[in-house]
Enzyme design. Structure first.
Site, short mmCIF file in Angstrom:
data_model
loop_
_atom_site.label_atom_id
_atom_site.label_comp_id
_atom_site.label_asym_id
_atom_site.label_seq_id
_atom_site.Cartn_x
_atom_site.Cartn_y
_atom_site.Cartn_z
CD GLU A 1 30.42 -26.54 -10.64
OE1 GLU A 1 29.67 -27.15 -9.84
OE2 GLU A 1 30.01 -26.20 -11.77
CG ASP B 1 28.33 -30.61 -7.91
OD1 ASP B 1 27.66 -29.83 -8.61
OD2 ASP B 1 29.28 -30.24 -7.20
CG ASN B 2 27.61 -29.81 -12.33
OD1 ASN B 2 26.59 -29.15 -12.23
ND2 ASN B 2 28.81 -29.32 -12.09
CG ASN C 1 24.73 -25.20 -8.82
OD1 ASN C 1 25.24 -25.84 -9.73
ND2 ASN C 1 25.12 -25.34 -7.56
CG HIS D 1 28.17 -17.02 -9.23
ND1 HIS D 1 26.80 -16.95 -9.07
CD2 HIS D 1 28.44 -18.33 -9.45
CE1 HIS D 1 26.28 -18.16 -9.18
NE2 HIS D 1 27.26 -19.01 -9.42
CG ASN E 1 24.59 -28.80 -7.65
OD1 ASN E 1 25.17 -28.84 -8.72
ND2 ASN E 1 25.19 -28.39 -6.54
CG HIS F 1 28.45 -22.28 -10.49
ND1 HIS F 1 27.71 -21.81 -9.44
CD2 HIS F 1 28.70 -23.58 -10.20
CE1 HIS F 1 27.52 -22.77 -8.55
NE2 HIS F 1 28.10 -23.86 -9.00
#
Length: 334
Positions: A33, A248-249, A147, A113, A203, A94
């Site tokens: 991720e 996203d990232n 996140n 998480h 994010n 994450h």
């Protein structure tokens, strides 16, 4: 419902952009991720994220952190050992971020998480031993649905909360109703505070090489916000770059300042994850984001046949690593 479909880019199909020298990374099967690469070419990869509403290929296996040495001719991913005294069974990593201290100690911050909660785990990286020594677990009332993070010191960071609610049904409702209750929080042992707000779903977060600007990706608003960092750690809005994809990232090329983004061309496919209609992957490179006319290049795009659900793209010396939420990881030579 149409606004929800728009936020998910539900009708978008992706035109392929191929790179000549790419291969899937052996051993990474259930997500990559987030990726952070040290200046010496060691890449940390977070794997095994279980996120509400998204598929997991390894639901019963704890998450892992992998290491790759991008200086090798044929780099492979090695799982890092994590020191005793840390609850590995509930490890659900994450976003990640590294920080190199003045004495060259490498700290790895990992959003975790465990049991559907949000914590930030602080590790020290021991290279000789390919291991991570767990230093502490950070929890706070303002870190509700973390996140991603960007480290600002050996025990301070900015973090994005991607939702206001942590309950899955309320999270979905929040997206459905288009509430802009997502935010960015600054954390240090002395002070914790909200420093930016009003996002649909904040994010990825990262920092410019001169450490003056913070970049925040709003995945459901399809844009990247440029924020200026103030002396008191507050963030003030400079500009917003609108894109046609779910960002996203964010990774930063330390030499050029270019922003590399792992994106989801169509968020609906990501959530449905139908084997007949796989979630696609897309990598964007943003040059000169502070200028009047930033250049946006689609460097890579795949319909899901090779790589599903790209969430991060990170570069080092002409090499590109592309990670995914729950699928595999791709290593390319540019």
């Amino acid at each position: 419902l149409s606004s929800c479909r728009n936020r998910l880019n539900a009708s978008r199909e992706v035109a392929p952009v191929t790179l000549p020298n790419c291969r899937l990374i052996k051993g990474i099967e259930s997500g990559s991720e987030d990726i952070d690469i040290l200046p010496n070419g060691l890449a940390f990869i977070s794997s095994g994220l279980k996120y509400p509403g998204l598929k997991s290929f390894a639901p019963d296996k704890p998450g892992e952190i992998f290491l790759m040495d991008l200086n090798e001719d044929n780099p492979r991913a090695v799982e890092l050992r994590i020191s005793r005294g840390f609850d590995l069974a509930s490890f659900n990593p994450h976003g990640i971020s590294t920080y190199i201290d003045r004495d060259d100690t490498v700290y790895l911050f990992v959003v975790n998480h465990p049991h559907q909660k949000s914590t930030v785990e602080l590790f020290k990286f021991v290279e000789d031993d390919s291991s991570l020594v767990h230093l502490k677990t950070i929890q706070h009332d303002l870190l509700t649905s973390v996140n991603d993070i960007v480290a600002m010191g050996p025990d301070s960071f900015y973090a994005t909360n991607d939702h206001y609610f942590s309950d899955f049904i309320l999270m979905f409702l929040e997206m459905f109703l288009g509430l802009t209750w997502s935010n960015v929080v600054y954390y240090s042992p002395k002070e914790v505070k909200e420093v930016a707000a009003g996002f649909y779903s904040a994010n990825g977060i990262n920092i410019s090489p001169d450490r003056k600007y913070i970049y925040v990706a709003d995945i459901f608003d399809h844009n990247v916000h440029v924020m200026e960092k103030q002396a008191n750690w507050n963030l003030t809005h400079v500009k917003t770059l609108q894109l046609d994809t779910l960002v996203d990232n964010l990774s930063i090329d330390p030499h050029t300042g270019d922003i590399w983004i792992g994106c989801h061309p169509n968020g609906m496919k990501l959530f449905y994850n139908d084997p007949e209609n796989l979630p696609a992957s897309e990598v964007l490179r943003i040059q000169n984001i502070l200028s009047e006319e930033p250049a946006v290049t689609r460097v890579y795009a795949d319909n899901g046949s090779v790589l599903q659900g790209s969430s991060v793209a990170s570069v080092y010396e002409g090499k590109l690593l592309i990670g995914t939420v729950f699928h595999r990881a791709l290593y390319c030579e540019l």
